[in-house]
Write an enzyme that holds these catalytic residues in place. Structure first.
Site, mmCIF file in Angstrom:
data_model
loop_
_atom_site.group_PDB
_atom_site.id
_atom_site.type_symbol
_atom_site.label_atom_id
_atom_site.label_comp_id
_atom_site.label_asym_id
_atom_site.label_seq_id
_atom_site.Cartn_x
_atom_site.Cartn_y
_atom_site.Cartn_z
ATOM 1 N N GLU A 180 0.799 -1.233 0.000
ATOM 2 C CA GLU A 180 0.000 0.000 0.000
ATOM 3 C C GLU A 180 0.832 1.284 0.000
ATOM 4 O O GLU A 180 0.639 2.150 0.863
ATOM 5 C CB GLU A 180 -0.973 -0.022 1.188
ATOM 6 C CG GLU A 180 -1.890 -1.239 1.156
ATOM 7 C CD GLU A 180 -2.861 -1.311 2.342
ATOM 8 O OE1 GLU A 180 -2.724 -0.511 3.279
ATOM 9 O OE2 GLU A 180 -3.757 -2.174 2.309
ATOM 10 N N ASN A 221 2.136 -4.428 -3.494
ATOM 11 C CA ASN A 221 0.763 -4.893 -3.296
ATOM 12 C C ASN A 221 -0.096 -3.705 -2.876
ATOM 13 O O ASN A 221 0.305 -2.925 -2.008
ATOM 14 C CB ASN A 221 0.798 -5.952 -2.175
ATOM 15 C CG ASN A 221 -0.478 -6.733 -1.988
ATOM 16 O OD1 ASN A 221 -1.013 -7.274 -2.961
ATOM 17 N ND2 ASN A 221 -0.961 -6.823 -0.758
ATOM 18 N N HIS A 257 -10.126 -5.988 -2.653
ATOM 19 C CA HIS A 257 -11.165 -5.886 -1.621
ATOM 20 C C HIS A 257 -12.321 -5.089 -2.228
ATOM 21 O O HIS A 257 -12.247 -3.871 -2.361
ATOM 22 C CB HIS A 257 -10.629 -5.148 -0.390
ATOM 23 C CG HIS A 257 -9.546 -5.891 0.328
ATOM 24 N ND1 HIS A 257 -9.781 -7.078 0.984
ATOM 25 C CD2 HIS A 257 -8.230 -5.611 0.488
ATOM 26 C CE1 HIS A 257 -8.644 -7.504 1.524
ATOM 27 N NE2 HIS A 257 -7.687 -6.637 1.238
ATOM 28 N N GLU A 285 -5.831 -10.584 -2.257
ATOM 29 C CA GLU A 285 -6.643 -10.494 -1.027
ATOM 30 C C GLU A 285 -8.131 -10.383 -1.341
ATOM 31 O O GLU A 285 -8.852 -9.585 -0.743
ATOM 32 C CB GLU A 285 -6.210 -9.279 -0.185
ATOM 33 C CG GLU A 285 -4.733 -9.257 0.157
ATOM 34 C CD GLU A 285 -4.319 -8.088 1.057
ATOM 35 O OE1 GLU A 285 -5.202 -7.425 1.638
ATOM 36 O OE2 GLU A 285 -3.110 -7.850 1.168
ATOM 37 N N ASP A 287 -11.897 -10.283 -1.521
ATOM 38 C CA ASP A 287 -13.152 -10.483 -0.803
ATOM 39 C C ASP A 287 -14.189 -9.516 -1.372
ATOM 40 O O ASP A 287 -13.844 -8.534 -2.032
ATOM 41 C CB ASP A 287 -13.026 -10.394 0.729
ATOM 42 C CG ASP A 287 -12.351 -9.144 1.249
ATOM 43 O OD1 ASP A 287 -12.330 -8.121 0.537
ATOM 44 O OD2 ASP A 287 -11.841 -9.170 2.389
#
Ligand code: XIL
Length: 369
Positions: A180, A221, A257, A285, A287
């Site tokens: 990030e 990432n 996400h 990641e 979701d």
């Protein structure tokens, strides 16, 4: 339905690999040609393709990608452990390799929780994604309140990266070296590292990680870079410039996400754009959150989102895999981070596969949507 990707792998591999790949393909193609799920085509929370069909990891292997999940060291046993080992071939420690856990006091390392995740992965033939080395969040207090000048802080960072990558040398397929680094508007995130060191911390972290484990794939990432926009453009500029400078970066992780129905239509093109720089890409990641409690229609929409993401990865030959952030709704980070939201993972809170699981299965199996 042998994918181009599978053929590529087979063509480049040995006769043994050819046989193995063929065996996987044969083993994972149900006789009827369709999926073996007991659930309806739309899927249902009560359906159990997990019990009756090939596991996700076999389907993924046949397509030349990994399918992973985040895991916590405290949840490697019991039902979650069994599901993870059966269905997934990649594991990302959810918190265990983060700075605050690994180096809670300066120079004192606690490797045990991360080691437990690595041991679990080894025992079940899974790869490990190391997460993460340098991030603005989940830092120990000695670091955030320490009065370091730039040189001192750079030394601390380089030593941490070197020590952690060295400890796990040979065990980690890919590291999220920098997590990030960008803000939503595409500027560098004004966290500890950027404030004190400027953007040079990024190249330095990659260089140190590569020196400590030259075989590990090194990723940057981030989230919010999956669709077209200023943040994605800024990430593109960043990694293009790192590549140009000869910084040892191998890939870009797309956290993915998402809120329900918000998978960007440009995700596939975005991943391809980064891949065209000569980089690997991965969904790291995934979701899909929604207001809780969900109804059946929302779970079906969620399944469409999961399916779209898996199909996007499969369509990009340099996409190495898809990892979900949390195995089940029982333990997902979403309700803590987004109050009122949840139900974001492929398994419900009782570890029953949801339509999202069926959708991942069908996409990896190559069923037409
Ligand atoms: C989250 C974990 O899931 C939580 O348990 C923890 O409290 C906070 O961090 N992006 C990342 C992950 O890169 O490390 C975050 O994980 C979720 C967002």
């Amino acid at each position: 339905m042998v994918s181009k990707r599978t053929l590529g792998i087979v063509a480049g591999g040995s006769a043994v690999a050819l046989l193995a790949a063929t065996a996987v393909l044969l083993a994972t193609r149900p006789s009827g040609g369709g999926r073996p799920a007991t659930a309806s085509a739309a899927g249902s929370a009560g359906g159990h393709p997990a019990a009756s069909g090939a596991p996700l990891r076999d389907l993924a292997a046949a397509r030349g990608v990994h399918v992973g999940t985040a895991m916590a060291a405290g949840r490697l046993g019991g039902i979650p452990g069994r599901i993870a080992a059966a269905q997934f071939d990649s594991v990302t420690p959810e918190n265990e390799m983060k700075w605050e856990r690994v180096e809670p006091e300066r120079g004192r390392y606690d490797w045990a929780p991360g080691d437990a995740v690595v041991a679990f992965a080894k025992a079940h033939g899974m790869q490990v994604r190391g997460h993460n080395l340098v991030w603005h969040s989940q830092l120990p207090e000695w670091l955030t309140t320490g009065d370091f000048d730039a040189d001192g802080l750079r030394d601390v960072m380089l030593r941490h990266v070197t020590d952690e990558v060295t400890h796990y040398k040979g065990e980690i397929a890919a590291w999220d070296v920098v997590n990030e680094p960008l803000d939503d508007d595409g500027s560098f995130r004004a966290g500890l590292w950027y404030r004190q060191l400027g953007a040079s911390y990024i190249a330095d972290a990659f260089t140190a990680a590569h020196a400590a484990d030259p075989a590990a794939k090194l990723y940057v990432n981030d989230y919010g870079i999956e669709g077209a926009g200023p943040k994605s453009d800024a990430m593109y500029e960043l990694v293009a410039s790192l590549k140009k400078q000869g910084v040892p970066i191998d890939g870009v992780g797309f956290q993915a996400h998402f809120a329900l129905g918000r998978v960007p239509a440009t995700f596939r093109a975005t991943m391809q754009r980064f891949a065209d720089l000569g980089l690997d890409v991965a969904v790291t990641e995934l979701d899909v959150r929604m207001p809780t409690p969900p109804d059946a229609a929302a779970l079906r929409r969620q399944a469409d989102d999961y399916r779209a993401v898996v199909e996007d990865c499969l369509a990009v030959s340099r996409c190495r895999g898809i990892a979900v952030w949390g195995l089940s709704d029982a333990t997902s980070w979403v309700p803590d981070a987004f109050p009122g939201q949840g139900a974001a993972t492929p398994y419900d809170a009782s570890y029953r596969p949801k339509p999202a699981y069926d959708a991942m299965w069908a996409a990896l199996h190559g069923d037409r949507g």
